[in-house]
Structure formats: C-alpha cells, structure tokens
Design a protein around this motif. Structure first.
Motif, short mmCIF file in Angstrom:
data_model
loop_
_atom_site.label_atom_id
_atom_site.label_comp_id
_atom_site.label_asym_id
_atom_site.label_seq_id
_atom_site.Cartn_x
_atom_site.Cartn_y
_atom_site.Cartn_z
N GLY A 9 99.59 34.80 38.42
CA GLY A 9 100.30 34.32 37.23
C GLY A 9 100.72 32.87 37.40
N LYS A 10 101.37 32.33 36.35
CA LYS A 10 101.67 30.89 36.46
C LYS A 10 102.70 30.59 37.56
N THR A 11 103.66 31.48 37.75
CA THR A 11 104.64 31.27 38.82
C THR A 11 103.98 31.42 40.19
N GLY A 12 103.21 32.49 40.34
CA GLY A 12 102.56 32.77 41.62
C GLY A 12 101.66 31.62 42.05
N VAL A 30 97.08 40.22 43.87
CA VAL A 30 96.63 39.99 42.49
C VAL A 30 96.21 41.33 41.89
N ARG A 31 96.09 41.33 40.57
CA ARG A 31 95.76 42.61 39.92
C ARG A 31 94.26 42.83 39.79
N ARG A 32 93.52 41.70 39.57
CA ARG A 32 92.10 41.85 39.25
C ARG A 32 91.21 41.06 40.23
N GLU A 33 90.05 41.66 40.49
CA GLU A 33 89.06 41.08 41.43
C GLU A 33 88.74 39.63 41.06
N GLU A 34 88.61 39.36 39.76
CA GLU A 34 88.19 37.99 39.35
C GLU A 34 89.28 36.94 39.61
N GLN A 35 90.47 37.39 40.03
CA GLN A 35 91.54 36.42 40.33
C GLN A 35 91.51 35.97 41.79
N VAL A 36 90.66 36.63 42.59
CA VAL A 36 90.68 36.38 44.04
C VAL A 36 90.36 34.92 44.34
N GLY A 50 95.34 44.81 43.77
CA GLY A 50 95.96 46.13 43.58
C GLY A 50 97.02 46.11 42.50
N ASP A 51 97.49 47.31 42.17
CA ASP A 51 98.51 47.46 41.13
C ASP A 51 99.89 47.53 41.79
N MET A 52 100.77 46.63 41.38
CA MET A 52 102.11 46.57 41.95
C MET A 52 102.92 47.85 41.76
N ARG A 53 102.51 48.66 40.76
CA ARG A 53 103.26 49.88 40.50
C ARG A 53 102.90 50.98 41.50
N ILE A 71 107.42 38.34 42.83
CA ILE A 71 107.41 37.91 41.42
C ILE A 71 106.94 39.09 40.59
N CYS A 72 107.82 39.65 39.80
CA CYS A 72 107.41 40.77 38.95
C CYS A 72 106.71 40.22 37.71
N PRO A 73 105.69 40.91 37.17
CA PRO A 73 105.07 40.44 35.93
C PRO A 73 106.12 40.24 34.83
N MET A 116 117.34 44.07 34.15
CA MET A 116 116.56 44.78 35.18
C MET A 116 116.49 43.95 36.45
N LYS A 117 116.45 42.64 36.29
CA LYS A 117 116.43 41.79 37.48
C LYS A 117 117.77 41.88 38.21
N MET A 118 118.85 41.99 37.43
CA MET A 118 120.19 42.16 38.03
C MET A 118 120.21 43.42 38.88
N PRO A 138 114.44 29.05 31.96
CA PRO A 138 113.11 29.06 31.33
C PRO A 138 112.33 27.80 31.72
N TYR A 139 111.03 27.98 31.92
CA TYR A 139 110.21 26.86 32.39
C TYR A 139 109.91 25.86 31.25
N MET A 140 109.88 24.59 31.62
CA MET A 140 109.43 23.57 30.67
C MET A 140 107.99 23.87 30.25
N GLN A 141 107.23 24.45 31.18
CA GLN A 141 105.81 24.74 30.92
C GLN A 141 105.62 25.74 29.78
N ASN A 142 106.68 26.48 29.37
CA ASN A 142 106.54 27.41 28.25
C ASN A 142 106.15 26.67 26.96
N LEU A 143 106.41 25.38 26.96
CA LEU A 143 106.09 24.56 25.78
C LEU A 143 104.58 24.41 25.55
N1 LIG Z 1 108.36 32.09 32.12
C1 LIG Z 1 109.59 31.68 32.35
O1 LIG Z 1 110.09 30.73 31.71
C2 LIG Z 1 110.40 32.35 33.43
C3 LIG Z 1 111.66 31.84 33.78
C4 LIG Z 1 112.40 32.48 34.77
C5 LIG Z 1 111.88 33.62 35.39
N2 LIG Z 1 110.67 34.09 35.01
C6 LIG Z 1 110.15 35.30 35.68
O2 LIG Z 1 109.00 34.95 36.43
C7 LIG Z 1 108.19 36.12 36.59
C8 LIG Z 1 106.74 35.75 36.45
O3 LIG Z 1 106.51 35.20 35.19
P1 LIG Z 1 105.11 34.51 34.89
O4 LIG Z 1 105.29 33.86 33.56
O5 LIG Z 1 104.62 33.72 36.04
O6 LIG Z 1 104.18 35.79 34.73
P2 LIG Z 1 102.68 35.88 34.44
O7 LIG Z 1 102.04 34.50 34.31
O8 LIG Z 1 102.51 36.84 33.33
O9 LIG Z 1 102.11 36.49 35.80
C9 LIG Z 1 102.25 37.78 36.17
C10 LIG Z 1 101.07 38.15 37.07
O10 LIG Z 1 101.26 39.48 37.50
C11 LIG Z 1 100.06 40.20 37.28
N3 LIG Z 1 100.33 41.61 37.03
C12 LIG Z 1 100.71 42.20 35.87
N4 LIG Z 1 100.86 43.51 36.04
C13 LIG Z 1 100.55 43.77 37.33
C14 LIG Z 1 100.50 44.93 38.11
N5 LIG Z 1 100.82 46.14 37.59
N6 LIG Z 1 100.13 44.85 39.40
C15 LIG Z 1 99.82 43.65 39.95
N7 LIG Z 1 99.85 42.49 39.27
C16 LIG Z 1 100.22 42.55 37.98
C17 LIG Z 1 99.42 39.55 36.10
O11 LIG Z 1 98.04 39.86 36.12
P3 LIG Z 1 97.10 39.61 34.85
O12 LIG Z 1 96.74 38.15 34.95
O13 LIG Z 1 95.98 40.51 35.10
O14 LIG Z 1 97.89 39.94 33.64
C18 LIG Z 1 99.72 38.08 36.35
O15 LIG Z 1 98.73 37.49 37.16
C19 LIG Z 1 108.70 37.15 35.60
O16 LIG Z 1 109.40 38.15 36.29
C20 LIG Z 1 109.64 36.35 34.70
O17 LIG Z 1 110.69 37.13 34.19
C21 LIG Z 1 109.91 33.47 34.07
#
Ligand SMILES: NC(=O)c1ccc[n+]([C@@H]2O[C@H](COP(=O)([O-])OP(=O)(O)OC[C@H]3O[C@@H](n4cnc5c(N)ncnc54)[C@H](OP(=O)(O)O)[C@@H]3O)[C@@H](O)[C@H]2O)c1
Length: 285
Positions: A9-12, A30-36, A50-53, A71-73, A116-118, A138-143
């Motif tokens: 994901g973008k944080t990871g 990572v969740r999917r082979e193509e992300q390796v 693998g699946d984090m769950r 980093i939770c999804p 839930m994070k709490m 919240p990230y500036m990158q959300n823009l």
């Molecule tokens: N965005 C913000 O502004 C912000 C600010 C503060 C905190 N956060 C926190 O940062 C965390 C990450 O956010 P993000 O925006 O980086 O998330 P993201 O880009 O959606 O990345 C999440 C990654 O986790 C993978 N994933 C999803 N379900 C999965 C599973 N069951 N098993 C394994 N991997 C799985 C996703 O795979 P796929 O690519 O296959 O979907 C994706 O690569 C979140 O907890 C969020 O609350 C975000």
C-alpha cells in the motif's frame, strides 16, 4: 530483519523505501503475487504473500523478525482482530520491537476506524512487547486523487466544512520518522502524533493551491449524499462508506488537528509544510 505489513500500500511502500535508505533488511507482507516485484524494487529483501487475517500467515511473517511495523489496510472491518492476532504472534516469536501505525486521535469513538486503532493500541500496551505507536494525521498525498479536478476545474471538493481545521502530514516524513523509530530502541514505549507544521482549513489549502498553480482554486463543500454516490460508483463497500461518512461528520464539526513537535524532533528538521508539498508535487509533474 524488520517485517512491514500492508507493505504494497502507499504507506508500506514509503516505509520500505525509508528503511532501505537506512540499509535495513526488510521482509514485506503483501496480499497478491503481482505485488512482489514492486516491493522488491523498493528494497524489500524478503517478501511473503498472504492474507493478514490468517493466523498462519501472521505466524510465518513474524518468524525470525527482530522488529515489526504493522500497517493495517485502510478502513478495514477486521482491524481489531488482525491487530490482536499479530500482537499475539509477535509475542510468541519474541519480536524485539513492535511499532504500530495508528492514526491521529484514535480516541474518537464516533470514527470506528480510529476507535479500532485505539483498541489495538490498548492490546499492545498490555501485551508485554516492547512497543512504539505512531499516530499520523491525514496524508497530504490524499490530495492526489483530486489533482485532475483541481487543475482542470479549479475546485477542491470536500464532503465536510471548508472551514474545518486540519493538520495534514507528508507521507514521506511519516515514513522517515517510522524508520527512525524502528532503528533506535530509545523510542520503545513512546506514542508520537505525527502532524505537519500547519493547521489549515480546506479554504486555506485552496488558497495555497491557487498561489502555486497560478490559477484560482476554490474549496467546495459537497453534500455527503453526493460523496456517497461517487464513492459507491468507485467501488467502496458498505463498511467503508458508513465509516468514512462518520469521519466526515466528525471532520465537519471538529476538524482533525494535532501538534507537529514530535515530528520535528524525530526528523531533526521542520516537517514538510503543505505549501512545500504542493510545490514539490508540481515540480515532479
Ligand atoms: N491515508 C491516510 O491519510 C492515513 C492517515 C493516517 C493513518 N492511516 C492508516 O494507514 C494505514 C494504511 O493506509 P494506506 O492508505 O497505506 O492503505 P492502502 O494503500 O490501502 O494499503 C493497504 C495494503 O494492504 C493490503 N491488504 C488489504 N487487505 C489485506 C489482507 N487481508 N491481507 C494482506 N494485505 C492486505 C492492500 O492490498 P491490495 O493492494 O491488494 O488492496 C494494500 O496493499 C491504514 O490503517 C490507515 O488507517 C492512513
């Protein structure tokens, strides 16, 4: 070896790059082979798909790791279960340092994904693990998702008040701070909120955008109903829609703002301002 979950994901991706700069060995979950390959190119030396769950996946992921960056999804209904499960796995595997990527103001119960994070933080505090907790704004990158509209129509739309005070933070700064915390045991036991240096309303962000883009940009509050329709069309599920709506209601009356001092200390410099971020984004095309 440092395990990074949610690694593709973008944080990871940002955290892997920041750790690679520090020449750290990184295992990416990572969740999917193509992300390796993608995470390998950023510097991950070991990748697990693998699946984090799945408890089994988490057990394999933490095996032999000295530290974990969890980093939770984004907006996952399973965040608490996954959090509890990875903390238990890390404890069994005798992980030396567990760093949790939380969120700014997880104490707000009306935003389910913050709350839930709490609750994951609470599990971590009682776990007996050496922990650190990072609470990014919240990230500036959300823009990025809105850049086209901003550039073409001069409209920055938000489904909450354009006068709500917000702290945004540069994800690159967050990743750098995370790498610092992960590589220095002096941060064990710390909880840091990670906010950028300015508190701006969407109206003020639009003014900054106008200045840098040399065109008028207006912040426009769109009704929640309109946001819901757009988000549903974009494929967001029921839990995500409901949770983000609650977040926007909270933003509408309170905003979301914090303090940049912890970030400044971790970086050893001023965190990136919104204006600097916009300038950098324009320059990089
Ligand atoms: N965005 C913000 O502004 C912000 C600010 C503060 C905190 N956060 C926190 O940062 C965390 C990450 O956010 P993000 O925006 O980086 O998330 P993201 O880009 O959606 O990345 C999440 C990654 O986790 C993978 N994933 C999803 N379900 C999965 C599973 N069951 N098993 C394994 N991997 C799985 C996703 O795979 P796929 O690519 O296959 O979907 C994706 O690569 C979140 O907890 C969020 O609350 C975000």
């Amino acid at each position: 070896m440092i395990l990074v979950t949610g690694a593709a994901g973008k944080t990871g991706r940002a955290v892997i790059s920041a750790l690679a700069k520090k020449k750290q060995l990184v295992r990416a979950l990572v969740r999917r082979e193509e992300q390796v390959q993608r995470v390998e190119r950023l510097g991950a030396t070991d990748v697990l798909v693998g699946d984090m769950r799945s408890k089994d996946t988490l057990e394999r992921a933490v095996e032999g790791a000295e530290s974990v960056y969890h980093i939770c999804p984004n907006v996952s209904p399973d965040e608490f279960q996954v959090g509890k499960s990875i903390v238990a796995s890390a404890l069994s595997a005798k992980v030396g340092h567990f760093v949790f990527h939380s969120v700014l103001h997880p104490q707000v119960e009306s935003m389910p994904h913050h709350w839930m994070k709490m609750r994951v933080e609470e599990v971590l505090l009682g776990s007996g693990l050496n922990f650190s907790i990072l609470q990014p704004a919240p990230y500036m990158q959300n823009l990025q998702g809105q850049l086209k509209d901003i550039l073409e129509r001069g409209i920055y739309s938000v489904p909450y008040s354009a006068s709500a005070p917000m702290s945004l933070v540069d994800l690159e700064d967050v990743a750098e701070a995370a790498a610092t915390v992960l590589t220095n045991p002096a941060h064990v036991g710390a909880t840091y909120e990670l906010a950028g240096p300015d508190i701006l309303t969407p109206n003020q962000m639009a003014e900054t955008l106008s200045r840098h883009l040399n065109r008028e940009v207006h912040a426009d509050q769109i009704p929640l109903e309109m946001w819901r329709q757009q988000a549903r069309t974009a494929g967001l599920g029921g839990y995500q829609l409901e949770t983000l709506e609650k977040m926007f209601v909270y933003y509408d009356h309170t905003g979301l703002w914090g303090n940049p001092l912890a970030m400044k200390t971790l970086l050893g410099r001023q965190p990136t301002s919104f204006s600097e971020y916009v300038e950098r984004t324009i320059q990089s095309g």
